[in-house]
Design a protein around this motif. Structure first.
Motif, short mmCIF file in Angstrom:
data_model
loop_
_atom_site.label_atom_id
_atom_site.label_comp_id
_atom_site.label_asym_id
_atom_site.label_seq_id
_atom_site.Cartn_x
_atom_site.Cartn_y
_atom_site.Cartn_z
N TYR A 290 5.16 1.17 9.12
CA TYR A 290 3.77 1.02 8.69
C TYR A 290 3.03 2.34 8.86
O TYR A 290 2.35 2.82 7.94
N GLY A 291 3.17 2.95 10.02
CA GLY A 291 2.52 4.24 10.26
C GLY A 291 2.95 5.27 9.23
O GLY A 291 2.12 5.99 8.65
N PHE A 292 4.24 5.32 8.96
CA PHE A 292 4.77 6.28 7.99
C PHE A 292 4.15 6.06 6.62
O PHE A 292 3.64 6.99 5.99
N LEU A 298 -1.93 7.22 1.94
CA LEU A 298 -3.28 7.78 2.00
C LEU A 298 -3.27 9.27 1.70
O LEU A 298 -4.17 9.79 1.06
N GLY A 299 -2.20 9.96 2.11
CA GLY A 299 -2.08 11.38 1.80
C GLY A 299 -2.00 11.60 0.31
O GLY A 299 -2.71 12.46 -0.25
N LEU A 302 -5.34 10.98 -1.28
CA LEU A 302 -6.28 12.07 -1.01
C LEU A 302 -6.00 13.24 -1.93
O LEU A 302 -6.92 13.83 -2.53
N ILE A 303 -4.73 13.58 -2.07
CA ILE A 303 -4.36 14.69 -2.95
C ILE A 303 -4.78 14.38 -4.38
O ILE A 303 -5.31 15.24 -5.09
N ALA A 304 -4.55 13.12 -4.79
CA ALA A 304 -4.93 12.73 -6.16
C ALA A 304 -6.42 12.88 -6.36
O ALA A 304 -6.88 13.37 -7.41
N VAL A 305 -7.22 12.48 -5.37
CA VAL A 305 -8.67 12.57 -5.50
C VAL A 305 -9.10 14.03 -5.59
O VAL A 305 -9.91 14.41 -6.43
N TYR A 344 -14.00 3.73 -0.52
CA TYR A 344 -13.91 2.87 0.67
C TYR A 344 -13.06 1.64 0.40
O TYR A 344 -12.14 1.32 1.15
N LEU A 345 -13.36 0.97 -0.72
CA LEU A 345 -12.59 -0.23 -1.05
C LEU A 345 -11.13 0.11 -1.29
O LEU A 345 -10.24 -0.65 -0.95
N GLY A 346 -10.89 1.30 -1.87
CA GLY A 346 -9.51 1.73 -2.11
C GLY A 346 -8.74 1.87 -0.81
O GLY A 346 -7.61 1.39 -0.70
N VAL A 347 -9.36 2.51 0.15
CA VAL A 347 -8.69 2.69 1.44
C VAL A 347 -8.46 1.34 2.11
O VAL A 347 -7.37 1.04 2.62
#
Lengths: 405, 407
Positions: A290-292, A298-299, A302-305, A344-347
């Motif tokens: 899960y952590g991985f 999320l990484g 973030l890069i996509a955004v 926010y909703l995405g995360v």
């Protein structure tokens, strides 16, 4: 395919669902949450349960989930009736002096902790009474209030005994749940005891406690004053404490696996007996993966955004002064708000999606695949019980966020 | 045509291998080996159930809840569907019913949201009318203490001129009392100038208002000072802080309803709440501006000073525009236009005498020097004049206590 051996009457359980099927269900559901202002969540839960239940095959027959989204919706409305007064209380509290606020919130927290026990029991009742196998319904009787009281009392005992009461609490609550569970007209039995949990629990408990104390001894006479002065303690003490944390972490998974295996294995239904084997390392692996995946997904997001912002508005990038300036990144008012809310909703959706795919599905599969049932054939004589009183959804559980599946 | 299936009667936990066929309007279920008739289902009452795609599970409305026929394999499933046309009909009706339910409940929720967005500001002002004056005054005291505690910790908090009989304080009190006269406010205005480096001014529930030294430094004329003061007293007269508190709480409830998180732990609640609340607070700002303009006319000073100062302090920079909707303050240009549209008083004279204004300007000069307000402005903070409950998030440590009564 599990075979129900005619001679021994031993049967395994299997799970036929795949992660991509669940992903499809959840993604569709999450997308529909947007145009329905969130109302569709009752349908998402229902679809999710159908996936889990219908893919769980015991002795060649799947479980069936008969609950509906409407039942959950109605339950939620019932729970609202409970939360409205609470909300007004919160409002009133917020206008009071800080000490009153703290006391008031603590009081409400205690009430909610008590009610969580009620909600957990009712939610289990809802799910069991909407589960069919071979055309016969499961059920849970007993009183949700009694269960909540027990759980609350045990919590107090836990606090007083600094956690030493845990094995007793676990065994007692497992017993209450299973001794009041029914399959048709046949009652479940539970033979588990705290003794089965004592060794793994107290072993870890005292080992960790000893290490923590040893760390303090290692710290030496002036250690306490150095800690107070917020100075770094000696490396020896730090090392021992790190070891204590590691032991506590590993011990947690080992204990969880032992508790699940021992308690599930204590469940019987007439002559049929459940045997369960769950490994601590499987549970730990779930957390690690899960952590991985959280970091990876999320990484990537973030890069996509960042990439999207650079493509849309590359002019600002060379200047480091404005590169981090939110106005260049977000531009107009509505776009900014859409970005904020969407982000926010995405995360939120990503985390809950990963949680379901890894913990939800992972745990369900561990339990199903770890289970063996002896004398499954003896259940062929179970008769349907009369209709259960109608249950108004899981209201409180939904609102208190305690329903796991 | 005969189809093999698995059958359970919903009474006993046994599964039987059966063969089924249509005879007349009945679906006859025979034991696969003995051909003994286990049941005859009314064929038009069968309905399909959810299940894995490799199986077709059907039930019958005229039989026990758990009675099932299970067909396996694509060929048998297709044949069963052909044999039992009711399945398709029931399935379509079920789907239509579900979507109707989704649509109806969404519409119900949407109307709750709409009723909220338009109704709560109205409702809030009605509710404020029945809130006991003493309660609101006590609340104001509590909030003032909370602000003090929070600001003493980091930004520093000091009443600039604690002597109520000083020339400056007497002038402010005279002005405030006169401004509120005839407004029907139950509160005695209590305005204090506070030494802090945040350029702002705001009103609390119960008649308290604060004017920060960093804003005072930027105030260039008595009319500007009077304009801002009158604006804040407008919030007091309309009991906006209380209204805002009620409206915000109702918003939190609504967001909690939508997200299904009644424990209110969610940040989305915060974002959504500020979105909806901004609509309300901008209306409150307009109302306070109108009050200020009214006071200006009554007391014969220039109302446009308020806009001048507002413009100097915050301006319509890109940042403010980007967050115009989230901001609790209306756009300066919009407010300016509204204030400029007012008739200037024919015989306008400054709201304070030269001596009074001099005393007010120097209220905070004794003691330590404060950081200049432009330092704060350079960071691009939105500045405006507002009621306490609608303060800007980044400037306001006790916002949590007011805006989100649920932790």
């Amino acid at each position: 395919m599990s075979e129900s051996g005619a001679m021994t009457g031993r049967a395994g359980a299997e799970f036929t669902g795949t992660r991509s099927q669940l992903l499809g269900i959840l993604l569709t559901g999450y997308l529909l949450l947007v145009p329905t202002l969130g109302i569709y969540r009752f349908w998402v839960v229902t679809w999710k349960r159908r996936f889990y239940w219908h893919n769980t095959i015991i002795g060649g027959e799947p479980l069936e989930y008969t609950g509906t989204a409407l039942q959950l919706l109605i339950g939620f409305l019932f729970a609202l009736g409970f939360f409205l007064p609470l909300y007004i209380l919160f409002f009133y509290l917020s206008t009071q002096a800080p000490q009153v606020i703290v006391l008031g919130y603590a009081g409400v927290g205690v009430v909610l902790w008590f009610l969580a026990g009620y909600a957990i029991y009712r939610a289990r009742d809802f799910r069991l009474s909407r589960t069919l196998w071979r055309g016969i319904r499961f059920d849970q009787r007993g009183s949700a209030w009694v269960y909540a009281l027990r759980r609350f009392g045990w919590t107090l005992a836990m606090i007083v005994t600094l956690g030493l009461a845990y094995p007793f609490m676990a065994a007692d609550l497992w017993r209450y749940r299973y001794a009041h569970s029914w399959y048709g007209d046949r009652r479940f039995g539970f033979s588990g005891s705290w003794r089965q949990l004592a060794l793994p629990y107290y072993g870890t408990y005292f080992l960790v406690a000893a290490l923590v104390v040893a760390g303090f001894v290692f710290l030496g006479a002036d250690g306490a004053t150095r800690l107070e002065a917020l100075e770094m303690p000696s490396p020896g003490a730090l090392g021992i404490w790190a070891l204590a944390a590691l032991v506590a972490g590993l011990g947690y998974y080992r204990y969880r696996a032992r508790e699940l295996s021992a308690m599930f294995s204590a469940v019987s239904l007439g002559e049929a007996r459940l045997a369960m084997r769950i490994r601590g390392r499987s549970l730990m692996l779930m957390t690690l993966s899960y952590g991985f995946w959280v970091v990876v997904v999320l990484g990537v997001l973030l890069i996509a955004v960042i990439a999207a912002i650079m493509v849309l508005d590359p002019g600002d990038m060379p200047d480091p002064e404005t590169a981090f300036d939110i106005r260049s990144a977000l531009g107009g008012g509505w776009l900014a708000i859409a970005g904020l809310v969407g982000g926010y909703l995405g995360v939120l959706a990503t985390l809950s999606l990963l949680g379901e795919l890894i913990f939800g599905l992972g745990f369900w599969r561990l339990v199903v695949r770890g289970a063996t049932i002896e004398n499954l054939d003896s259940l062929a004589t179970v008769r349907a019980a009369p209709e259960d009183r109608s249950l108004a959804g899981e209201g409180l559980a939904d609102a208190l966020n305690v329903g796991a599946y | 045509m005969e189809l093999s299936a698995r059958y359970q009667d919903g009474l006993v936990a046994e599964v039987h291998e059966v063969a089924c066929r249509i005879e007349g309007d009945a679906l006859v279920i025979r034991d696969a080996e003995s051909l003994f008739v286990r049941d005859r289902w009314p064929a038009d009452q069968v309905y399909p159930l959810h299940g894995r795609p490799i199986q077709l599970r059907i039930a019958n409305g005229a039989r026990p809840l758990g009675a099932r026929l299970v067909f396996s394999g694509p060929a048998d499933i297709a044949a069963a569907r052909a044999m039992l046309p009711a399945l398709k009909r029931k399935s379509a009706a079920y789907k239509a019913r579900q979507w109707k339910l989704v649509g109806l409940s969404t519409m119900a929720l949407a109307s709750v949201v709409a009723a909220y967005v338009y109704g709560v500001p109205l409702l809030a002002s009605r509710i404020v009318g029945v809130i006991p004056v003493q309660w609101e005054a006590d609340l104001g005291t509590t909030v003032a203490r909370q602000i003090e505690e929070a600001l003493v910790a980091d930004a520093g908090w000091e009443i600039c001129d604690p002597d109520p009989d000083s020339l400056a304080n007497r002038a402010i009190t005279r002005f405030s009392t006169a401004a509120l006269e005839g407004a029907g406010s139950p509160f005695v205005p209590d305005v204090q100038v506070i030494r802090t480096d945040v350029p702002n001014a705001f009103a609390l529930p119960g008649g308290r208002a604060y004017y920060f030294s960093a804003l005072l430094e930027q105030t260039e004329s008595p009319d500007e000072f009077a304009g801002v003061l009158a604006h804040e007293l407008g919030h007091v007269a309309h009991r906006h802080a209380m209204e805002q508190l009620i409206a915000t709480s109702a918003t939190g409830l609504l967001i909690g309803f939508i997200l299904g998180d009644m424990t209110g732990l969610s940040i989305a609640g915060g974002i959504g709440a500020s979105l909806i609340d901004s609509r309300f607070s901008r209306e409150a700002e307009r109302e306070a501006d109108r009050f200020a303009a009214d006071v200006a006319r009554r007391m014969a000073f220039q109302p446009v000073g308020l806009a001048n100062l507002l413009e100097r302090v915050s301006g319509d920079d890109d940042y403010a525009e980007a967050f115009a909707l989230l901001s609790t303050h209306p756009l300066t240009s919009e407010r300016r236009a509204a204030l400029e549209a007012l008739e200037p008083s024919p015989a306008a004279s400054p709201a304070f005498t030269d001596e009074e204004w001099q005393a007010i300007r120097t209220m905070c000069d004794a003691g330590t020097t404060t950081k200049t307000a432009t330092d704060t402005l350079a960071k691009g903070e939105t500045v405006g004049f507002s009621t306490q409950a609608e303060e800007d998030q980044e400037e306001d440590p006790e916002e949590d206590l007011l805006d989100s009564p649920v932790p």
